[in-house]
Design a protein around this motif. Sequence first.
Motif, short mmCIF file in Angstrom:
data_model
loop_
_atom_site.label_atom_id
_atom_site.label_comp_id
_atom_site.label_asym_id
_atom_site.label_seq_id
_atom_site.Cartn_x
_atom_site.Cartn_y
_atom_site.Cartn_z
N ALA A 99 0.87 14.68 -2.21
CA ALA A 99 1.53 13.77 -3.16
C ALA A 99 0.73 12.50 -3.38
O ALA A 99 0.65 11.97 -4.49
CB ALA A 99 2.93 13.44 -2.66
N ILE A 100 0.10 12.00 -2.33
CA ILE A 100 -0.61 10.71 -2.42
C ILE A 100 -1.74 10.76 -3.45
O ILE A 100 -2.09 9.76 -4.07
CB ILE A 100 -1.13 10.28 -1.03
CG1 ILE A 100 -1.74 8.87 -1.10
CG2 ILE A 100 -2.09 11.27 -0.45
CD1 ILE A 100 -2.16 8.31 0.23
N GLU A 101 -2.28 11.98 -3.67
CA GLU A 101 -3.41 12.07 -4.62
C GLU A 101 -2.98 11.75 -6.04
O GLU A 101 -3.81 11.36 -6.87
CB GLU A 101 -4.03 13.46 -4.55
CG GLU A 101 -4.53 13.77 -3.17
CD GLU A 101 -5.61 14.82 -3.15
OE1 GLU A 101 -6.33 14.94 -4.16
OE2 GLU A 101 -5.74 15.52 -2.13
N MET A 102 -1.69 11.92 -6.35
CA MET A 102 -1.21 11.63 -7.69
C MET A 102 -0.81 10.15 -7.83
O MET A 102 -0.55 9.66 -8.92
CB MET A 102 0.01 12.49 -8.03
CG MET A 102 -0.27 13.98 -8.01
SD MET A 102 -1.62 14.43 -9.11
CE MET A 102 -0.82 14.21 -10.69
N SER A 103 -0.72 9.44 -6.72
CA SER A 103 -0.25 8.05 -6.78
C SER A 103 -1.34 7.13 -7.32
O SER A 103 -2.50 7.53 -7.44
CB SER A 103 0.14 7.58 -5.38
OG SER A 103 -1.04 7.41 -4.62
N LEU B 58 0.83 -1.20 0.00
CA LEU B 58 0.00 0.00 0.00
C LEU B 58 0.87 1.25 0.00
O LEU B 58 0.58 2.23 -0.68
CB LEU B 58 -0.92 0.00 1.22
CG LEU B 58 -1.88 1.19 1.28
CD1 LEU B 58 -2.88 1.13 0.15
CD2 LEU B 58 -2.61 1.23 2.62
N TRP B 59 1.95 1.21 0.78
CA TRP B 59 2.86 2.37 0.81
C TRP B 59 3.38 2.63 -0.60
O TRP B 59 3.42 3.77 -1.06
CB TRP B 59 4.03 2.09 1.76
CG TRP B 59 5.08 3.16 1.66
CD1 TRP B 59 5.09 4.36 2.32
CD2 TRP B 59 6.22 3.16 0.81
NE1 TRP B 59 6.17 5.10 1.94
CE2 TRP B 59 6.89 4.40 1.01
CE3 TRP B 59 6.75 2.25 -0.11
CZ2 TRP B 59 8.06 4.72 0.34
CZ3 TRP B 59 7.92 2.58 -0.78
CH2 TRP B 59 8.57 3.80 -0.56
N PHE B 60 3.75 1.54 -1.27
CA PHE B 60 4.29 1.67 -2.61
C PHE B 60 3.25 2.29 -3.56
O PHE B 60 3.52 3.25 -4.26
CB PHE B 60 4.73 0.28 -3.10
CG PHE B 60 5.50 0.35 -4.38
CD1 PHE B 60 6.86 0.66 -4.37
CD2 PHE B 60 4.89 0.10 -5.59
CE1 PHE B 60 7.57 0.73 -5.54
CE2 PHE B 60 5.59 0.16 -6.77
CZ PHE B 60 6.95 0.48 -6.75
N LEU B 61 2.06 1.72 -3.53
CA LEU B 61 1.01 2.21 -4.42
C LEU B 61 0.58 3.63 -4.07
O LEU B 61 0.06 4.36 -4.92
CB LEU B 61 -0.20 1.27 -4.36
CG LEU B 61 0.03 -0.12 -4.92
CD1 LEU B 61 -1.22 -0.98 -4.75
CD2 LEU B 61 0.41 -0.06 -6.40
N SER B 62 0.79 4.02 -2.81
CA SER B 62 0.37 5.35 -2.40
C SER B 62 1.49 6.37 -2.58
O SER B 62 1.28 7.56 -2.36
CB SER B 62 -0.04 5.37 -0.92
OG SER B 62 -0.93 4.34 -0.66
N SER B 63 2.70 5.91 -2.92
CA SER B 63 3.82 6.83 -3.05
C SER B 63 4.22 7.04 -4.50
O SER B 63 4.88 8.02 -4.83
CB SER B 63 5.03 6.30 -2.29
OG SER B 63 4.70 6.07 -0.94
N TYR B 64 3.86 6.07 -5.36
CA TYR B 64 4.27 6.17 -6.77
C TYR B 64 3.05 6.09 -7.68
O TYR B 64 2.08 5.42 -7.31
CB TYR B 64 5.27 5.05 -7.09
CG TYR B 64 6.51 5.19 -6.27
CD1 TYR B 64 7.50 6.11 -6.61
CD2 TYR B 64 6.68 4.42 -5.12
CE1 TYR B 64 8.64 6.25 -5.83
CE2 TYR B 64 7.81 4.57 -4.34
CZ TYR B 64 8.79 5.48 -4.69
OH TYR B 64 9.90 5.64 -3.92
#
Length: 623
Positions: free
Chosen positions: A491-495, A474-480
């Motif tokens: 930033a998370i909104e663009m992930s 989830l961290w990965f999907l929420s960061s990239y």
Amino acid sequence: MSSTSAPRLALLGNPNCGKTALFNLLTGTRQKVANYAGVTVERKAGWITTPQGRQAQVLDLPGTYSLVPLSHDETITHDVVTGRQAGEARPDLLVCVADATHLQLNLRLVLEAQALGVPMVLVLNMFDVAQAQGLSIDTARLSAALGMPVVTAISVRKDGALALLAQLDALLSSGLPPAQPARDADIPGPDALNARVCAILADAVQTDASRWAFTDRVDRWVLHPLWGMVLLVGVLLFMFQAVFAWAALPMDAIEAGVGWLGEQVAARMADGPLRSLLVDGVIAGVGGVLVFLPQILILFFFIFLLEDSGYLPRAAFLMDRLMGTVGLSGRSFIPLLSSFACAVPGIMATRTISHWRDRWLTILIAPLMTCSARLPVYALLIAAFIPDRSVAGLFNLQGLVLFALYLAGILSAMAVAFIVSRRGQAQGRQTPLLMELPAYRFPSARNIARGLWERGWIFVRRVGGIILALMVLLWFLSSYPAPPDGFTGNAIEMSLAGRLGHLLAPLFAPLGFDWRIVVALIPAMAAREVVVAALGTVYALSATGDGVAGALGAVVADQWSLATALSLLVWFVYAPQCIATLAAVRREAGGWKSTAIVTAYLFALAYAAAWITYRITLLWSGS
Ligand SMILES: Nc1nc2c(ncn2[C@@H]2O[C@H](COP(=O)(O)OP(=O)(O)OP(=O)(O)O)[C@@H](O)[C@H]2O)c(=O)[nH]1
Ligand SMILES: [Mg+2]
């Protein structure tokens, strides 16, 4: 010794006579043991080494009253001891386990089993209780009358099976006699069985008439239609109060520890993806769930206490009439009760229900019982939104709300049962609850300590396993992908996760869930408590400004409306957010169609109930 040449022993006996306790003692394993009938529903195998170094395989089997099977679990026992189980020969020796205080009932199965033609030993278990009750049993006479060796055992003591082990050595060293063909025609009818049992007991056992006095005296109150109910509700209320009251201190300690760790890591590492993964993904997510360990242990402490003392089947007895009015059989009680720990063993325990319709109905509603994985979700939201206030000077409001959530699950289950059983009324029939009420027993501290340790481990392993893995994902999907340069928003909104959350948000907007909650709900399909970890990670990542987000409870209390919180609580009363449960439904109900029905009806119920809750709360709070 290879497994093909080692002798195979099978434990055969009535429900609740202590077979699994004996199995655990002999093999050093830890299968579930509890003071009510129908705990074991599967065949389990283990190995023993006798004092003289001989090895043998032992099978623990579901308890049965007779070799004419009535339900799925009894069929397993029947098939194993008669050699009808696919790929498995008949056992070489039947170790018949009998509750020494219930010989009148227990010996019937022993006499019935003699027709199987397999060599037998009789173990008089619960010998400590028999002695305390003043029973005197002449084992030599019993052995002569039955034509098989008889030993006594106390399966809850470390050295309680020595006599059996010595007997096994004696039997194995002289070589077991070969099994004879089964003589089905020799099985005596019920009356003949009774007569033989009475004759044998008259000769070998002397009873003390006052033996049931204590249990009977207590039961006059516990089973009383009014006072029994008052006691049951009181016990449950106390339990939910304790979950909040007793856990406060250890929870604060864990929370402080997790917070401290987050700060240390944040302070010592350079800003970058690794620091974010550790602080926002692992510590904020996983640490947020770990905090609920004390509450889970307290809940299980009470469950074990009730299980071990013999109170649970009495609660079943009290509930029987109520369950009958909504079309459930009393047999459903134990499976439903197990579902409070986790729906998976609960659904498996429906094997004790002989009628398929009753069994299917029980499987259908088992996921509505509040399992322990919901506790972190409930506890988080209750602590954040419900004031810690006392009600009527006696109850704590938070405990009452928790009780109400459990009650909501139960009442909904009853309603579903009522509606579904109405539809099939033509073939409907009620089986009255015929269950043996065990004698009260003082709960064993060792049993409870072991159970708690095991439960604690299961929880910690889940946190460190599936929850950790999902949080990293989830961290990965929420960061990239990372936002473009010059992006000023969150930033998370663009992930990927953020975009998916925004995409699905309109679907959940009527329930008051925003895109962050939607992001957290997706990984929580694997297991409910993941939602807490996921909210921790999502909020940590979307925290503006530097530093770590505060404790999740505080963030949620600050940013959500009461309507959203209540709506999410209600969502989790119903939503089938647990892959393991759905897999168990598929296994036990045998098919994708049943699984699809369960999934669809639970989601529909969750959506409708959350929507109603959200609307009503909005109206009520005037916004
Ligand atoms: N005092 C005493 N309690 C015992 C003894 N053996 C078992 N128990 C208790 O009796 C209860 C039933 O034990 P289990 O081993 O679950 O019984 P079981 O025969 O496997 O029951 P099913 O799986 O339901 O057929 C538990 O509460 C045990 O702790 C014994 O020798 N003495
Ligand atoms: Mg058992």
